[in-house]
Design an enzyme around this catalytic site. Structure first.
Site, short mmCIF file in Angstrom:
data_model
loop_
_atom_site.label_atom_id
_atom_site.label_comp_id
_atom_site.label_asym_id
_atom_site.label_seq_id
_atom_site.Cartn_x
_atom_site.Cartn_y
_atom_site.Cartn_z
N THR A 121 -5.38 19.37 81.09
CA THR A 121 -4.77 19.34 79.76
C THR A 121 -5.14 18.09 78.97
O THR A 121 -4.80 18.00 77.79
CB THR A 121 -3.23 19.42 79.87
OG1 THR A 121 -2.74 18.33 80.65
CG2 THR A 121 -2.80 20.73 80.51
N GLN B 110 -2.95 7.29 78.66
CA GLN B 110 -2.87 6.79 77.29
C GLN B 110 -3.68 5.51 77.07
O GLN B 110 -4.29 5.32 76.01
CB GLN B 110 -1.40 6.56 76.91
CG GLN B 110 -0.59 7.85 76.88
CD GLN B 110 0.90 7.60 76.79
OE1 GLN B 110 1.36 6.48 76.53
NE2 GLN B 110 1.69 8.64 77.03
N GLN C 132 4.57 17.73 63.27
CA GLN C 132 3.41 16.84 63.36
C GLN C 132 2.12 17.45 62.81
O GLN C 132 1.37 16.79 62.09
CB GLN C 132 3.20 16.39 64.81
CG GLN C 132 2.01 15.45 64.98
CD GLN C 132 2.12 14.61 66.22
OE1 GLN C 132 3.06 13.84 66.36
NE2 GLN C 132 1.17 14.75 67.14
N HIS D 112 -10.50 10.07 87.38
CA HIS D 112 -9.85 10.58 88.58
C HIS D 112 -10.89 11.00 89.62
O HIS D 112 -10.72 10.74 90.82
CB HIS D 112 -8.94 11.76 88.24
CG HIS D 112 -7.63 11.35 87.66
ND1 HIS D 112 -6.63 10.76 88.42
CD2 HIS D 112 -7.14 11.42 86.40
CE1 HIS D 112 -5.58 10.50 87.65
NE2 HIS D 112 -5.87 10.88 86.42
N HIS E 7 2.45 19.55 79.67
CA HIS E 7 1.53 20.32 80.52
C HIS E 7 1.73 21.82 80.40
O HIS E 7 0.76 22.56 80.21
CB HIS E 7 1.69 19.89 81.98
CG HIS E 7 0.91 18.66 82.32
ND1 HIS E 7 -0.24 18.67 83.08
CD2 HIS E 7 1.12 17.36 81.99
CE1 HIS E 7 -0.71 17.44 83.21
NE2 HIS E 7 0.10 16.63 82.55
N GLU F 171 -5.16 16.29 67.82
CA GLU F 171 -4.61 16.69 66.53
C GLU F 171 -5.05 15.74 65.43
O GLU F 171 -5.39 16.16 64.32
CB GLU F 171 -3.08 16.77 66.62
CG GLU F 171 -2.59 17.94 67.47
CD GLU F 171 -1.17 17.80 67.96
OE1 GLU F 171 -0.75 18.64 68.78
OE2 GLU F 171 -0.48 16.85 67.54
N GLY G 199 0.08 6.70 82.07
CA GLY G 199 -0.82 7.83 82.31
C GLY G 199 -2.21 7.56 81.77
O GLY G 199 -2.79 6.48 81.95
N ASP H 45 -2.61 24.64 86.28
CA ASP H 45 -2.79 23.25 85.90
C ASP H 45 -3.65 22.60 86.98
O ASP H 45 -3.46 22.85 88.17
CB ASP H 45 -1.43 22.56 85.81
CG ASP H 45 -1.51 21.19 85.16
OD1 ASP H 45 -2.15 20.29 85.76
OD2 ASP H 45 -0.95 20.99 84.08
#
Length: 447
Positions: free
Chosen positions: A137, A366, A326, A146, A18, A349, A364, A115
């Site tokens: 983020t 994911q 990465q 949410h 974050h 990415e 979360g 945030d």
């Protein structure tokens, strides 16, 4: 110091991935503001040390350490307990540090960037009569669920139909905080209050691009004042990533240079996710059986779990490192698929460099991200059964190595890559949204 000088308060959430993207946002904004503008960056000491140690600190960013809630002499909590302790200390920890910053610098705050989790900034901004800009983020898909927390919790159906989504969602796809038993305390309460108050933000910034989820973004725009997709931020540093050979201390890029185009499997599960030992063994057995070239970012405690002799037997076609560059790896033409936990940064990415994904989500957002990757964007596959097994991993790898399905996934992710590149061009949607963001920050509300 003048009364018209811009003094921007930046409030970070110090856990997971974050704080670093928030700092990246500040660094991107800074050149477009008057030269005497100043940012006060509020974050816990541990998090500040982590993100500012990686690069020189610009002179116009003043660092302030806020309390993490841990009392002197107590053991430092970790994981969920650390988040809980921090939440209990907010918002008073931020209020105290913000007051100190105004006194030290001698200029009142002109804007608050935070945030999005730190929903209480709406009260700070109202009291100060300044704009509040919230930075989400993750992606628009997770922000949407949410905002629909009440709808989701009141629905007794197995499959959920949420406005803006082109596919039905399962309860199991939802972030745990949305469907938590109790929304009255801790982390679930923080996110629920965010959902109730985010419409008060003058702007909600996302590290994404509008073309990725146009219907969801249109729905968000009907609920929030301004929805500003300004990403993928990673594409702003594309040239630097590809040319930065000094960051290849692990030798990954030199190793990749010797591999065939789109032949390599890259495996990384972020800095927080830890796979169960049986899944690490299953991955290893599948990679060895397939003899597919691979780079695996695996910490030492994970290496100890690998089957006896695995490193020696796979030395000719595999490489294991404790840390991997990465961005440079995903940008390399030899990489054919990314095995990932589906954190938002990793997904962006992967899209930015046109690499399809094999998804093994943990927590979360994911699981929702993984659902979008496979069912909506169709740029990857969820691992068979949700957990790594030898046979399931081999089967999924076969899809990318041998079958037409793999070609379709690559074509789809290449299509999204092109849209992402268009979004950050001079007249692209993300660039135009960024201009709006800069004007919001410059704006002084009338007293």
């Amino acid at each position: 110091m003048t009364a018209s000088q811009l003094h921007i308060a930046v409030l970070a959430f110090p856990f997971g991935s974050h704080a670093a993207p928030l700092l990246t946002l500040v660094q991107k904004i800074s050149p477009f503001l008057p030269s005497n503008s100043i940012f006060s960056f509020f974050n816990t000491s541990n998090s500040n040390t982590s993100i500012f140690s990686k690069a020189p600190n610009p002179e116009n960013i003043k660092i302030y350490n806020v309390s993490d809630g841990v009392k002197q002499g107590n053991d430092t909590p970790i994981g969920c307990e650390a988040i809980q302790v921090f939440i209990q200390s907010t918002p008073t920890n931020f209020e105290k540090s913000m007051k100190e910053a105004e006194e030290e610098i001698g200029v009142k705050f002109s804007c608050i960037i935070s945030d999005a989790f730190l929903w209480f900034c709406c009260d700070f901004a109202k009291k100060m009569n300044v704009p509040w800009i919230a930075f989400w983020t993750a992606g628009s898909c997770s922000l949407s669920v949410h905002l629909y927390t009440d709808l989701i919790r009141s629905n007794e159906e197995t499959l959920l139909k949420i406005p803006g989504f082109s596919t039905s969602l399962r309860i199991s796809d939802m972030p745990q905080e949305v469907v938590a038993h109790n929304l009255e305390g801790g982390f679930p309460s923080l996110l629920y209050n965010m959902a109730l108050n985010l419409h008060k933000a003058d702007g909600v910034v996302l590290n994404s691009f509008e073309e990725l989820d146009p219907k969801i973004n249109n729905d968000l725009k009907s609920k929030l004042q301004k929805v500003l997709n300004i990403g993928p931020l990673v594409l702003q540093s594309l040239k630097k990533v590809i040319s930065d050979v000094n960051s290849d201390e692990s030798g990954c890029i030199k190793w990749l240079d010797k591999q065939n185009e789109k032949s390599v499997v890259y495996l990384s599960f972020g800095t927080v996710t830890t796979l169960p030992p049986n899944e690490i063994v299953a991955i290893a057995e599948a990679l060895e059986a397939k003899r597919v070239p691979f780079i695996w970012s695996l910490k030492d405690n994970g290496v100890k779990i690998l089957p006896k002799g695995f490193l020696e037997r796979t030395n000719e076609f595999g490489k294991i490192v404790s840390w991997a560059p990465q961005l440079e790896i995903l940008a390399h033409s030899s990489v054919g698929v990314f095995v990932t936990h589906c954190g938002w940064n990793s997904i962006l990415e992967s899209i930015s460099y046109g690499v399809p994904m094999i998804c093994r989500p943990s927590f979360g957002d994911q699981k929702l991200n993984s659902r979008m990757v496979e069912n909506v964007w169709q740029i990857g596959l969820q691992i068979e059964g949700g957990n790594f097994t030898k046979s399931g991993t081999i089967s999924t790898l076969d899809t990318f190595c041998n079958e037409d399905k793999g070609k379709v996934l690559r074509q789809n992710v290449e299509g999204l890559k092109e849209k992402a590149l268009e979004a950050v061009k001079p007249n692209g949607s993300s660039t135009e949204n960024f201009k709006v963001l800069v004007e919001l920050i410059k704006f002084h509300k009338p007293t």
